[in-house]
Enzyme design. Structure first.
Site, PDB file in Angstrom:
ATOM      1  N   HIS A  27      -6.609  -7.218   0.290  1.00  0.00           N
ATOM      2  CA  HIS A  27      -6.698  -5.784  -0.024  1.00  0.00           C
ATOM      3  C   HIS A  27      -6.108  -5.495  -1.408  1.00  0.00           C
ATOM      4  O   HIS A  27      -5.115  -6.110  -1.803  1.00  0.00           O
ATOM      5  CB  HIS A  27      -5.942  -4.971   1.025  1.00  0.00           C
ATOM      6  CG  HIS A  27      -6.467  -5.129   2.420  1.00  0.00           C
ATOM      7  ND1 HIS A  27      -6.000  -6.115   3.275  1.00  0.00           N
ATOM      8  CD2 HIS A  27      -7.436  -4.461   3.087  1.00  0.00           C
ATOM      9  CE1 HIS A  27      -6.656  -6.013   4.433  1.00  0.00           C
ATOM     10  NE2 HIS A  27      -7.534  -5.029   4.334  1.00  0.00           N
ATOM     11  N   ASP A  55      -4.916 -12.789   4.394  1.00  0.00           N
ATOM     12  CA  ASP A  55      -6.068 -12.163   5.048  1.00  0.00           C
ATOM     13  C   ASP A  55      -7.362 -12.385   4.261  1.00  0.00           C
ATOM     14  O   ASP A  55      -8.402 -11.831   4.604  1.00  0.00           O
ATOM     15  CB  ASP A  55      -5.826 -10.657   5.294  1.00  0.00           C
ATOM     16  CG  ASP A  55      -5.220  -9.947   4.103  1.00  0.00           C
ATOM     17  OD1 ASP A  55      -5.092 -10.567   3.034  1.00  0.00           O
ATOM     18  OD2 ASP A  55      -4.882  -8.754   4.237  1.00  0.00           O
ATOM     19  N   HIS A  57       0.805  -1.238   0.000  1.00  0.00           N
ATOM     20  CA  HIS A  57       0.000   0.000   0.000  1.00  0.00           C
ATOM     21  C   HIS A  57       0.833   1.281   0.000  1.00  0.00           C
ATOM     22  O   HIS A  57       0.293   2.346  -0.302  1.00  0.00           O
ATOM     23  CB  HIS A  57      -0.923   0.038   1.221  1.00  0.00           C
ATOM     24  CG  HIS A  57      -1.968  -1.028   1.243  1.00  0.00           C
ATOM     25  ND1 HIS A  57      -2.849  -1.224   0.207  1.00  0.00           N
ATOM     26  CD2 HIS A  57      -2.270  -1.972   2.178  1.00  0.00           C
ATOM     27  CE1 HIS A  57      -3.661  -2.233   0.516  1.00  0.00           C
ATOM     28  NE2 HIS A  57      -3.326  -2.709   1.698  1.00  0.00           N
ATOM     29  N   ASP A  78      -3.520 -10.913  -1.815  1.00  0.00           N
ATOM     30  CA  ASP A  78      -3.931 -10.347  -0.530  1.00  0.00           C
ATOM     31  C   ASP A  78      -5.407  -9.917  -0.614  1.00  0.00           C
ATOM     32  O   ASP A  78      -5.908  -9.606  -1.691  1.00  0.00           O
ATOM     33  CB  ASP A  78      -3.053  -9.127  -0.244  1.00  0.00           C
ATOM     34  CG  ASP A  78      -3.167  -8.592   1.172  1.00  0.00           C
ATOM     35  OD1 ASP A  78      -2.309  -8.946   1.988  1.00  0.00           O
ATOM     36  OD2 ASP A  78      -4.113  -7.816   1.436  1.00  0.00           O
TER      37      ASP A  78
END
Ligand code: ZN
Length: 375
Positions: free
Chosen positions: A170, A257, A133, A168
């Protein structure tokens, strides 16, 4: 097949704080489980202790101004305009050694890159990496320095073509943004849709711009998507694109996750689905730089990345967890007895709308992206 595992206990010197979901101990737990299974003793495996990156390595992507702020934050004190750079209480806390931690994580990614580009082997795994990120001049989503971007930049400097696959939960927004206008890097991110999860981006119509049009690919999954729909969409999109692009190196972010019992997200992937994806990626990657990523149920992290490391080395692991690991895990309140556990995820048959939504997304990608991606 020669592989490298990059790790150091020095990670444990750093701490995001007592209430932060990213717990560095998960890396040690993973390392211990991998060791307990004997997966560092294989003749094809090289163990490489992590060395810090140099500050100049960070400037391949990040700004000098931001690096100066990180240097101040490294003292553990909130100073000046740190909040303008995403730092402060919350997701990206200021803690002592924050820059040193980031240099270690990034150093391990660069060591993984060097291992495959120097012809020492085919696969390298940095479980601490994958902090996808971080932006050029801003910390975001627990990430201060974007080690995937810096690793990919080094691969590009060696003239390599890079496909980046991010599983992931995200969206890989920082990596997508860095390479949004180039066709030298194909980025593919599979994640929970931005309607329900940070960072709120990664919709299928984000496909790159200019030279890069078609080279950013997003598969946004609705909440509660399980293995069946996830694997179906992966299979429809990822192999064909990677084969058309013909990368020299595949870089992956292997966040866990996405699992049904992760405390921060809403996807319903199981370790069985995760293992299948890993096996598929292995078949697509001529060289493979594997990075960790998210994962906030630390037992899942240790089990899934151990399984990932086994896949990288072509080893089938038995489900019975090693006794030494069970003792350590019990001390941490983990009750798991089996590597692959007993998944309690929802089935996609209970979520017919998810299948229909992903059929729509896959159709869009096939129309908008497939004709553009080529070597
Ligand atoms: Zn994540």
């Amino acid at each position: 097949m020669k592989t490298a595992f990059i790790y150091t206990d020095a990670y444990l010197d750093y701490d995001y704080g007592p209430t932060h979901p990213l717990r560095v101990i998960r890396l040690k737990l993973t390392y211990d489980l991998i060791k307990a299974y004997g997966l560092l003793d294989l003749p094809s495996v090289q163990f490489i202790p992590t060395h810090k990156a140099e500050e100049k390595d960070l400037l391949a992507f990040h700004s000098q101004e931001y690096l100066n702020i990180l240097k101040q934050a490294n003292e553990g004190r909130l100073t000046g305009d740190a909040y303008l750079y995403g730092l402060g209480p919350g997701d990206n806390p200021i803690f002592p050694g924050l820059l040193d931690w980031s240099l270690l994580v990034t150093g391990a990614t660069l060591q993984a890159v060097d291992f495959v580009t120097e012809g020492k082997g085919e696969i390298a795994f940095n479980i601490a990496g994958g902090l996808h990120h971080a932006m050029r001049a801003r910390a975001s989503g627990f990430c201060y320095i974007n080690d995937p971007v810096i690793g990919i930049m080094r691969l590009l400097s060696h003239g390599k073509r890079v496909a980046y696959i991010d599983i992931d939960a995200h969206h890989a927004d920082g990596v997508q943004k860095a390479f949004y206008e180039t066709d030298r890097v194909l980025t593919i991110s599979l994640h929970e849709a931005g309607y329900t999860l940070f960072p709120g981006t990664g919709f299928e119509n984000e496909i790159g711009e200019g030279e890069g049009e078609g080279y950013s690919v997003n598969l946004p999954f609705p909440s509660y998507t399980g293995d069946e729909v996830y694997l179906w969409a992966f299979e429809e999109v990822v192999p064909e694109l990677v084969q058309a692009f013909k990368p020299d190196v595949v870089v992956t972010q292997l966040g866990v996750d996405t699992f049904y019992d992760d405390p921060l997200t809403n996807l319903h992937i199981t370790i069985l689905g995760y293992e299948k994806v890993l096996k598929r990626i292995k078949g697509l990657a001529p060289r493979w730089v594997a990075l960790g990523g998210g994962g906030y149920n630390i037992s899942n992290v240790a089990q899934a990345w151990t399984l990932a490391w086994a896949v990288m080395n072509g080893i089938e692991l038995k489900d019975e967890l090693p006794e030494s690991f069970l003792k350590e895990a019990a001390r941490m309140g983990i009750e798991e007895r089996e590597l692959r556990g007993r998944p309690k995820a929802r089935l996609d048959s209970q979520n017919k709308d998810n299948r229909a939504e992903m059929e729509r997304v896959v159709h869009y990608i096939k129309e908008a992206v497939f004709p553009k991606v080529k070597r």
